[in-house]
Design a protein around this motif. Structure first.
Motif, PDB file in Angstrom:
ATOM      1  N   THR A  48       0.817   5.368  12.648  1.00 55.59           N
ATOM      2  CA  THR A  48      -0.207   5.443  11.774  1.00 55.59           C
ATOM      3  C   THR A  48      -1.434   5.488  12.600  1.00 55.59           C
ATOM      4  O   THR A  48      -2.574   6.227  12.157  1.00 55.59           O
ATOM      5  CB  THR A  48      -0.206   4.154  10.956  1.00 55.59           C
ATOM      6  OG1 THR A  48       1.128   4.134  10.305  1.00 55.59           O
ATOM      7  CG2 THR A  48      -1.366   4.028   9.830  1.00 55.59           C
ATOM      8  N   MET A  49      -1.673   4.814  13.518  1.00 61.11           N
ATOM      9  CA  MET A  49      -3.028   4.753  14.459  1.00 61.11           C
ATOM     10  C   MET A  49      -3.297   6.103  14.965  1.00 61.11           C
ATOM     11  O   MET A  49      -4.341   6.540  14.835  1.00 61.11           O
ATOM     12  CB  MET A  49      -2.934   3.607  15.426  1.00 61.11           C
ATOM     13  CG  MET A  49      -4.351   3.373  15.970  1.00 61.11           C
ATOM     14  SD  MET A  49      -5.396   2.756  14.869  1.00 61.11           S
ATOM     15  CE  MET A  49      -7.040   3.044  15.823  1.00 61.11           C
TER      16      MET A  49
ATOM     17  N   VAL B  51      -7.930  15.729   6.511  1.00 57.38           N
ATOM     18  CA  VAL B  51      -8.432  14.268   5.985  1.00 57.38           C
ATOM     19  C   VAL B  51      -9.535  13.849   6.218  1.00 57.38           C
ATOM     20  O   VAL B  51     -10.421  13.202   5.453  1.00 57.38           O
ATOM     21  CB  VAL B  51      -7.231  13.203   6.507  1.00 57.38           C
ATOM     22  CG1 VAL B  51      -7.577  11.802   6.187  1.00 57.38           C
ATOM     23  CG2 VAL B  51      -5.835  13.438   6.238  1.00 57.38           C
ATOM     24  N   GLU B  52      -9.998  14.255   7.580  1.00 51.84           N
ATOM     25  CA  GLU B  52     -11.766  13.815   7.814  1.00 51.84           C
ATOM     26  C   GLU B  52     -12.437  14.550   6.864  1.00 51.84           C
ATOM     27  O   GLU B  52     -13.546  14.154   6.543  1.00 51.84           O
ATOM     28  CB  GLU B  52     -11.838  14.203   9.242  1.00 51.84           C
ATOM     29  CG  GLU B  52     -13.215  14.066   9.687  1.00 51.84           C
ATOM     30  CD  GLU B  52     -13.698  14.445  11.024  1.00 51.84           C
ATOM     31  OE1 GLU B  52     -14.656  14.189  11.715  1.00 51.84           O
ATOM     32  OE2 GLU B  52     -12.958  15.282  11.448  1.00 51.84           O
TER      33      GLU B  52
ATOM     34  N   SER C 148     -11.473   5.797  12.075  1.00 51.37           N
ATOM     35  CA  SER C 148     -10.067   5.914  12.234  1.00 51.37           C
ATOM     36  C   SER C 148      -9.168   4.315  12.101  1.00 51.37           C
ATOM     37  O   SER C 148      -8.281   4.073  11.510  1.00 51.37           O
ATOM     38  CB  SER C 148      -9.841   6.253  13.915  1.00 51.37           C
ATOM     39  OG  SER C 148     -10.320   7.486  14.088  1.00 51.37           O
TER      40      SER C 148
ATOM     41  N   ALA D  55      -6.651  12.460  12.537  1.00 49.78           N
ATOM     42  CA  ALA D  55      -7.090  12.884  11.452  1.00 49.78           C
ATOM     43  C   ALA D  55      -8.794  12.887  11.216  1.00 49.78           C
ATOM     44  O   ALA D  55      -9.305  13.696  10.832  1.00 49.78           O
ATOM     45  CB  ALA D  55      -6.933  11.996  10.138  1.00 49.78           C
ATOM     46  N   MET D  56      -9.196  11.882  11.991  1.00 52.56           N
ATOM     47  CA  MET D  56     -10.620  11.580  12.395  1.00 52.56           C
ATOM     48  C   MET D  56     -11.146  12.587  13.566  1.00 52.56           C
ATOM     49  O   MET D  56     -12.488  12.630  13.781  1.00 52.56           O
ATOM     50  CB  MET D  56     -11.186  10.230  12.800  1.00 52.56           C
ATOM     51  CG  MET D  56     -10.795   9.427  11.380  1.00 52.56           C
ATOM     52  SD  MET D  56     -12.102   9.863  10.182  1.00 52.56           S
ATOM     53  CE  MET D  56     -10.876  10.538   8.851  1.00 52.56           C
TER      54      MET D  56
ATOM     55  N   LEU E  60      -9.035   3.928   8.201  1.00 46.67           N
ATOM     56  CA  LEU E  60      -8.146   4.537   7.804  1.00 46.67           C
ATOM     57  C   LEU E  60      -6.833   3.976   8.107  1.00 46.67           C
ATOM     58  O   LEU E  60      -5.655   3.702   7.172  1.00 46.67           O
ATOM     59  CB  LEU E  60      -8.234   5.882   8.113  1.00 46.67           C
ATOM     60  CG  LEU E  60      -7.099   6.945   7.621  1.00 46.67           C
ATOM     61  CD1 LEU E  60      -7.125   6.962   6.168  1.00 46.67           C
ATOM     62  CD2 LEU E  60      -7.253   8.270   8.359  1.00 46.67           C
ATOM     63  N   CYS E  61      -6.444   3.567   9.337  1.00 46.76           N
ATOM     64  CA  CYS E  61      -5.283   2.970   9.926  1.00 46.76           C
ATOM     65  C   CYS E  61      -4.804   1.576   9.087  1.00 46.76           C
ATOM     66  O   CYS E  61      -3.979   1.481   8.456  1.00 46.76           O
ATOM     67  CB  CYS E  61      -5.424   2.796  11.449  1.00 46.76           C
ATOM     68  SG  CYS E  61      -3.856   1.891  11.831  1.00 46.76           S
TER      69      CYS E  61
ATOM     70  N   LEU F  13      -4.011   2.630   5.355  1.00 49.73           N
ATOM     71  CA  LEU F  13      -2.568   3.135   5.460  1.00 49.73           C
ATOM     72  C   LEU F  13      -1.495   2.036   5.678  1.00 49.73           C
ATOM     73  O   LEU F  13      -0.674   2.105   4.913  1.00 49.73           O
ATOM     74  CB  LEU F  13      -2.577   4.412   6.437  1.00 49.73           C
ATOM     75  CG  LEU F  13      -3.423   5.463   5.946  1.00 49.73           C
ATOM     76  CD1 LEU F  13      -3.073   6.469   7.329  1.00 49.73           C
ATOM     77  CD2 LEU F  13      -2.975   6.124   4.940  1.00 49.73           C
TER      78      LEU F  13
ATOM     79  N   SER G   9      -4.175   8.233  12.117  1.00 52.15           N
ATOM     80  CA  SER G   9      -5.650   8.215  11.818  1.00 52.15           C
ATOM     81  C   SER G   9      -6.774   8.811  12.626  1.00 52.15           C
ATOM     82  O   SER G   9      -7.686   9.392  12.357  1.00 52.15           O
ATOM     83  CB  SER G   9      -5.917   6.814  11.616  1.00 52.15           C
ATOM     84  OG  SER G   9      -4.914   6.242  10.731  1.00 52.15           O
TER      85      SER G   9
END
Length: 465
Positions: free
Chosen positions: A60-61, A455-456, A89, A67-68, A92-93, A96, A64
């Motif tokens: 997940t990290m 996502v970003e 980030s 995504a950023m 977001l993590c 999530l 994230s």
């Protein structure tokens, strides 16, 4: 530079991902130990008990941070860039992870443990990136490069106008002049030796040769010497391929027709088309289920502010130049084009409503295009569809613009995640360079990467107008 399904992955990016993975493993188990172990040592059972939770957190990290945009070459610069991308980030993590805990309660870590783990991860990654960018030499990852040519094309390779940080640029050890070519590079970097290319490559310990002449037609071209270098393991590429590899786009002023004909990529096989269609359907249906409440709220707000119609249908150009009606939430006031002349949206465009401004920033206005994807008029990922008026204008002014219509347009695309919103011919040319890269290299892996980077675009309102 690695290549996965036609997508180039810089060595430094692969190194950063590996370092991040190790740091996240360390941060997770150190954080869990501080919160729950109460002075006990690191035993095998301790790692086994937290293995699945560790995998979920690390994935997940990394997702994230990807995504950023933290693994994009242009963002790997300094402390400030890292800090201002790492903070969202982590946020977001955290969001999530909270969602995952809600769906799968058995993975719940506890707020205290998660907070400790995330603080440790933040500190470790921030320090590691700063040391890597500033304190550690990464020249070993930069290929030693000879450039064949000394003209304007060759000069453009020097620092690439500052677009990329130094550790993402080749280490140019010399420029080899073509007979009669005007010099535009520093004289100190010009190779004056008259030896063969193979000898020069050995003398300068070159790992690759970039062919960057100012003029290709006629005159001297050392094809046999280049072949000898390639047979001895030295990479040989033209300048168009170099920009494709390093910048993730195909630079317009370095193109020539035979590059399209004899270059790789441009996969339009039945297998690729089938896989892409299945991906489009699954992704569209998943997005529809996730965003349906958001779409209903958006429709209600549009209705309350400016009445009907809620949706906006507009003619766009799709695959093979065929037109279709794209469906969007209406974000502009009624009769926004009274004179019927199409115009690009501008910054702070007065035609945009208050609700429209919000849904455009968050890209909610694009969600009804799921219907176009389900009707097979669009793909989930591809070049953004343009209006016929602008397509005709750009076809007349921009070489190879029509190439982007060899694939179906998409809701999101490579140009959308790598370049800001375009509102001029110049912007259209810049975005076309990314569209051409996608058309040439599109694959399931590249589509997945684009979705992650989207996502970003959505969360940060990147490039919206």
């Amino acid at each position: 530079m690695f290549k996965i399904n036609n997508l180039y992955i810089p060595k430094i990016s692969a190194l950063i991902i590996s370092i991040d993975f190790l740091l996240l493993v360390l941060a997770f188990f150190a954080g869990i130990h501080l919160r729950f172990a109460e002075g006990q040592g690191f035993t095998v059972s301790f790692f086994q008990d937290s293995f699945y939770e560790a995998c979920i957190f690390i994935f997940t990290m990394i997702f994230s941070m990807a995504a950023m945009g933290m693994y994009l070459p242009e963002t790997q610069r300094d402390f400030n860039t890292t800090l201002f991308r790492l903070m969202p980030s982590v946020a977001l993590c955290f969001g999530l992870m909270t969602f995952i805990f809600y769906i799968f309660p058995e993975t719940y870590l506890g707020r205290g443990a998660l907070l400790i783990v995330m603080v440790l991860s933040f500190i470790e990654i921030l320090i590691a990136r700063t040391l890597l960018y500033k304190g550690i030499s990464v020249d070993i990852l930069r290929p030693r490069t000879l450039v064949l040519g000394t003209g304007k094309n060759a000069n453009d390779l020097i620092n690439q106008n500052g677009k990329l940080p130094a550790h993402h640029q080749p280490k140019i050890v010399g420029f080899i002049p073509f007979p009669g070519e005007e010099r535009h590079v520093p004289a100190t970097l010009v190779v004056t030796d008259k030896d063969s290319l193979m000898s020069l490559a050995g003398k300068y310990k070159a790992e690759e040769i970039i062919i960057a002449p100012q003029e290709r037609r006629g005159g001297y071209f050392p094809i046999q010497e280049l072949l000898e270098c390639k047979m001895h393991g030295i990479r040989v590429m033209d300048i168009a391929t170099f920009y494709e590899r390093e910048n993730g786009h195909i630079r317009m002023d370095s193109l020539y027709p035979s590059w399209f004909v004899f270059g790789g990529g441009f996969d339009q096989s039945l297998l690729r088309s089938t896989i892409k269609r299945i991906f489009d359907l699954l992704a569209s249906l998943a997005l529809l289920m996730i965003t349906l409440p958001v779409m209903l709220i958006a429709a209600l707000l549009i209705l309350l502010e400016d009445g009907f119609p809620i949706f906006y249908r507009q003619e766009r150009v799709g695959k093979s130049g065929e037109t279709f009606m794209v469906l969007k939430f209406r974000s502009m006031r009624k009769n926004a084009e009274k004179d019927k002349k199409p115009q690009w949206a501008a910054t702070n465009d007065p035609r945009i409503t208050k609700v429209g401004n919000i849904i455009r920033k968050l890209r909610i206005d694009e969600l009804p295009q799921i219907v176009n994807v389900l009707k097979n008029e669009m793909s989930f990922v591809g070049p953004r569809p343009e209006r016929p008026y602008f397509v005709n204008m750009l076809n007349a002014q921009v070489p190879y613009y029509g190439v982007r219509h060899s694939v179906k347009p998409g809701i999101t695309g490579w140009a959308q995640v790598r370049y800001p919103y375009g509102s001029s011919v110049e912007d259209a040319i810049e975005k076309l360079q990314y569209d051409l890269y996608y058309v040439k290299n599109h694959s399931l892996f590249l589509d997945a990467v684009i979705l992650v980077l989207t996502v970003e675009v959505v969360l940060m309102g990147k490039g919206s107008r």
